[in-house]
Scaffold this active site. Sequence first.
Site, PDB file in Angstrom:
ATOM      1  N   TYR A  17       0.945  -1.212  -0.145  1.00 10.39           N
ATOM      2  CA  TYR A  17      -0.077  -0.102  -0.063  1.00 10.39           C
ATOM      3  C   TYR A  17       0.732   1.198   0.259  1.00 10.39           C
ATOM      4  O   TYR A  17       0.853   2.132  -0.953  1.00 10.39           O
ATOM      5  CB  TYR A  17      -0.934  -0.145   1.144  1.00 10.39           C
ATOM      6  N   LYS A  45       1.132   3.957  -3.129  1.00  7.19           N
ATOM      7  CA  LYS A  45       0.524   5.289  -3.019  1.00  7.19           C
ATOM      8  C   LYS A  45       1.664   6.323  -3.017  1.00  7.19           C
ATOM      9  O   LYS A  45       1.449   7.509  -3.572  1.00  7.19           O
ATOM     10  CB  LYS A  45      -0.177   5.534  -1.463  1.00  7.19           C
TER      11      LYS A  45
END
Length: 245
Positions: A152, A156
């Site tokens: 994640y 991002k």
Amino acid sequence: MSAHALVYGGAGALGRAVVGRFRKSQWTVTSVDFSPNADATHNVILDQSMTSDLEKSGLDVESRVLDAWKGSEGSSNLSAVVNVAGGWAGGNFKDDALYKNVTLMMSQSMNTSVISARLAAKHLREGGLLAVVGAAAALEGTPEMQEWLVAYGATKAAVHQLIQSAAAPGSGLPSNTRAVAIMPITLDTPMNRKFMPDADHSTWTPLETVAEKLADWASGKEVVTNGALYEIVTKKGNTEWVNRA
């Protein structure tokens, strides 16, 4: 001719709120997702088998978008491209699912952002809006949050870099494009309510609040800073948009 927005991920929870808000203002809206959104003017239905291959999926999306616009005057002149597609996958470097999770997060967040930027380069009008979804947690390392560390957080962080590159001269985007990333902390979605019923929901951001802000930026009702990374901070039901770039 009405203004036209393309919403990547337009059939998800946030996507439906964004599509609905633009339609409320009488915009033409193209939704790009794996399932249709009945509120959208045009629907581009994706081939899920291609998502992990950026080149194949990108070219496929470009082709399907043009097919959806056939016979619609002015459809290729977009005022906004908004990518709200995404997901979540965790795991640290010891996780046996590391490669799978990073690949999944890249396809859901980074690849969709690249394709959205490409569509903006080809079809966005001068002075239009390109907005994607990042994450405040990815602004720095997350040693206390090992489940975010690789799949994640790293993905991002790449999305943040992409949007700041998009905001720079020579990016290939039309003149005066406003390229931004929004960084929600927790969105008030039915799924989050289901899995976190005892959480403090006063710190969760309503989907309509995000959709309203994107519509205001796209229409020029509110000024947005090119290259900004906006953290969405909600406390006691009040939401602030803080530029962390």
